[in-house]
Design an enzyme around this catalytic site. Structure first.
Site, PDB file in Angstrom:
ATOM      1  N   LYS A 243       4.976   0.275  -3.131  1.00  0.00           N
ATOM      2  CA  LYS A 243       6.445   0.423  -3.092  1.00  0.00           C
ATOM      3  C   LYS A 243       6.927   1.124  -4.374  1.00  0.00           C
ATOM      4  O   LYS A 243       6.220   2.002  -4.879  1.00  0.00           O
ATOM      5  CB  LYS A 243       7.095  -0.949  -2.865  1.00  0.00           C
ATOM      6  CG  LYS A 243       6.485  -1.662  -1.641  1.00  0.00           C
ATOM      7  CD  LYS A 243       7.212  -2.885  -1.203  1.00  0.00           C
ATOM      8  CE  LYS A 243       6.521  -3.485   0.017  1.00  0.00           C
ATOM      9  NZ  LYS A 243       7.209  -4.642   0.570  1.00  0.00           N
TER      10      LYS A 243
ATOM     11  N   GLY B 266       7.773  -9.797   1.451  1.00  0.00           N
ATOM     12  CA  GLY B 266       8.244 -10.127   0.105  1.00  0.00           C
ATOM     13  C   GLY B 266       8.945 -11.473   0.017  1.00  0.00           C
ATOM     14  O   GLY B 266       9.593 -11.774  -0.981  1.00  0.00           O
TER      15      GLY B 266
ATOM     16  N   ASN C  48       0.432  -1.296  -0.479  1.00  0.00           N
ATOM     17  CA  ASN C  48       1.669  -0.503  -0.500  1.00  0.00           C
ATOM     18  C   ASN C  48       2.385  -0.916  -1.776  1.00  0.00           C
ATOM     19  O   ASN C  48       2.960  -1.994  -1.849  1.00  0.00           O
ATOM     20  CB  ASN C  48       2.518  -0.813   0.743  1.00  0.00           C
ATOM     21  CG  ASN C  48       3.884  -0.147   0.672  1.00  0.00           C
ATOM     22  OD1 ASN C  48       4.123   0.728  -0.180  1.00  0.00           O
ATOM     23  ND2 ASN C  48       4.789  -0.553   1.552  1.00  0.00           N
TER      24      ASN C  48
ATOM     25  N   GLU D 230       4.482  -5.573  10.720  1.00  0.00           N
ATOM     26  CA  GLU D 230       5.076  -6.239   9.567  1.00  0.00           C
ATOM     27  C   GLU D 230       6.375  -6.924   9.974  1.00  0.00           C
ATOM     28  O   GLU D 230       7.431  -6.273  10.029  1.00  0.00           O
ATOM     29  CB  GLU D 230       5.382  -5.211   8.465  1.00  0.00           C
ATOM     30  CG  GLU D 230       4.161  -4.489   7.956  1.00  0.00           C
ATOM     31  CD  GLU D 230       4.328  -4.056   6.507  1.00  0.00           C
ATOM     32  OE1 GLU D 230       3.438  -4.376   5.704  1.00  0.00           O
ATOM     33  OE2 GLU D 230       5.353  -3.435   6.163  1.00  0.00           O
TER      34      GLU D 230
ATOM     35  N   HIS E 161       8.366   2.266   7.257  1.00  0.00           N
ATOM     36  CA  HIS E 161       8.396   0.921   6.672  1.00  0.00           C
ATOM     37  C   HIS E 161       9.788   0.318   6.845  1.00  0.00           C
ATOM     38  O   HIS E 161      10.797   1.036   6.791  1.00  0.00           O
ATOM     39  CB  HIS E 161       8.024   0.992   5.183  1.00  0.00           C
ATOM     40  CG  HIS E 161       7.756  -0.359   4.607  1.00  0.00           C
ATOM     41  ND1 HIS E 161       8.773  -1.197   4.194  1.00  0.00           N
ATOM     42  CD2 HIS E 161       6.601  -1.046   4.420  1.00  0.00           C
ATOM     43  CE1 HIS E 161       8.240  -2.330   3.769  1.00  0.00           C
ATOM     44  NE2 HIS E 161       6.926  -2.261   3.889  1.00  0.00           N
TER      45      HIS E 161
ATOM     46  N   SER F 281       3.551 -10.737   3.074  1.00  0.00           N
ATOM     47  CA  SER F 281       3.096 -11.845   2.233  1.00  0.00           C
ATOM     48  C   SER F 281       1.633 -12.211   2.472  1.00  0.00           C
ATOM     49  O   SER F 281       1.250 -13.377   2.372  1.00  0.00           O
ATOM     50  CB  SER F 281       3.997 -13.073   2.431  1.00  0.00           C
ATOM     51  OG  SER F 281       5.341 -12.756   2.089  1.00  0.00           O
TER      52      SER F 281
HETATM   53  P1  13P Z   1       4.515  -8.158   0.745  1.00  0.00           P
HETATM   54  O1  13P Z   1       3.026  -8.277   0.833  1.00  0.00           O
HETATM   55  O2  13P Z   1       5.034  -8.086  -0.662  1.00  0.00           O
HETATM   56  O3  13P Z   1       5.225  -9.194   1.573  1.00  0.00           O
HETATM   57  O4  13P Z   1       4.907  -6.743   1.382  1.00  0.00           O
HETATM   58  C1  13P Z   1       4.388  -6.403   2.613  1.00  0.00           C
HETATM   59  C2  13P Z   1       4.733  -5.006   2.878  1.00  0.00           C
HETATM   60  O5  13P Z   1       5.887  -4.657   3.057  1.00  0.00           O
HETATM   61  C3  13P Z   1       3.655  -4.027   2.900  1.00  0.00           C
HETATM   62  O6  13P Z   1       4.095  -2.791   3.386  1.00  0.00           O
END
Ligand code: 13P
Length: 255
Positions: A15, A176, A13, A170, A98, A216
Site C-alpha cells: 500500500k 486492516g 501489498n 478480500e 483493490h 488481516s
Molecule cells: P491487511 O492484511 O492489512 O488486512 O490488508 C489486506 C489487503 O488489503 C491486501 O491487499
C-alpha cells in the site's frame, strides 16, 4: 479437486508504505528468509519503489508487483503509469481493483476490466481484487456481489488469459481491521468464485486459476486459511511490512 495444479502465491501489498531506501532494506531482509519457499513470493510496492525493488531482488525467487496500472498505452493522463512502463523495468504482477481504490479513488468494475485487459495484453499478471462490504454480507448477498465483480472484471478476457489471472478475495470488512474471515467463510467465497469461473469458462479453466484470500492474514491464522481447498495463497497488507511477520505466511504456503 487437485490444489496442486495451481500455483500458490503469497503476495505482499505494501500500500502507501516504505520509501525506496526502506523498500530496499525490507527486501534485503526478506531474501534469505524466503529463499527456499515452495510457493511464488511477490512484493507489490509503491510506484517509486519499483525500480529499486526489481534491482534488489534480481537473481532471487522474489517477484515484484505494482499496485495499479492505467489501461491506455500512453497519452494525456497526468499522474498515471502505463503497463509498458512497468514491463520495461521488470515488474511482473499488478494489483487491480483493490477495495481502497474502489472506495477512495473512484475505481469501478468497468475500469477494473479495462486495466485487467491492458495488464494481460502487456504480458503482466493481474491480481484482481474482489470482496463484499460488511453491509452486503449482513444482507446475505456476498456471493452475488463477488460474482458480479468477477464477471465484470473478466468481461472479454479469454480462457487462456484468465488462467494467467490471479483473483484475490478480500472481504472489505476484514482489511486492516484485525478481523479475519474464518477459514470456512474464506473457503465458501473462494469456492463460489471458482464456480463463477466454471460457468463463465469451463471447469478445467476454473481449476487453473489461483484464488487468494486477503484481509488481516497473519502468522496466527494463515495455516488454517491456506489449508482450504480453494484458497491458493494470500494477499497480505500489514503483515507484509515486517519480514518476520511475512516469512511465516510464506512458510505456511510452502507446506
Ligand atoms: P491487511 O492484511 O492489512 O488486512 O490488508 C489486506 C489487503 O488489503 C491486501 O491487499
Amino acid at each position: 479437486m487437485d490444489k496442486s495444479k495451481r500455483k500458490a502465491i503469497i503476495a505482499g501489498n505494501w500500500k502507501m508504505n516504505k520509501t525506496p531506501s526502506q523498500a530496499k532494506a525490507l527486501l534485503e531482509e526478506l531474501i534469505p528468509m524466503v529463499k527456499d519457499a515452495d510457493c511464488e513470493v511477490v512484493a507489490c510496492v509503491p510506484y517509486v519503489d519499483l525500480a529499486v525493488a526489481v534491482e534488489t531482488v534480481k537473481g532471487t525467487n522474489i517477484k515484484i508487483g505494482a499496485e495499479n496500472a492505467h489501461w491506455e498505452k500512453s497519452g494525456a493522463f497526468t499522474g498515471e503509469i502505463s503497463t509498458d512502463m512497468l514491463k520495461e523495468i521488470g515488474v511482473e504482477y499488478v494489483v487491480l481493483g483493490h477495495s481502497e481504490r474502489r472506495q477512495y479513488f473512484g475505481e469501478t468494475d468497468e475500469t477494473v476490466n479495462k486495466r485487467t485487459k491492458a495488464v494481460l495484453a502487456a504480458g503482466l499478471i493481474p491480481i484482481v481484487c474482489v470482496g463484499e462490504l460488511l453491509w452486503e454480507r449482513k444482507c446475505d448477498i456476498t456471493d452475488e456481489v463477488v460474482a458480479r465483480q468477477v464477471k465484470l472484471a473478466l468481461y472479454d478476457v479469454s480462457a487462456e488469459d484468465v488462467k494467467k489471472t490471479v483473483i484475490a478475495y478480500e472481504p472489505v470488512w476484514a482489511i486492516g481491521t484485525g478481523e479475519t474471515a474464518t477459514a470456512d467463510q474464506a473457503e465458501e467465497v473462494c469456492a463460489a468464485i471458482r464456480a463463477t469461473l466454471a460457468k463463465l469458462y469451463d471447469a478445467e479453466t476454473a481449476e487453473a486459476v489461483t484464488i487468494q484470500y486477503g484481509g488481516s492474514m497473519n502468522a496466527g491464522n494463515c495455516d488454517e486459511l491456506l489449508a482450504k481447498t480453494n484458497v491458493d495463497g494470500g494477499l497480505i497488507g500489514g503483515a507484509s511490512l515486517v519480514a518476520e511477520k511475512f516469512q511465516p505466511i510464506v512458510a505456511a504456503a510452502s507446506k
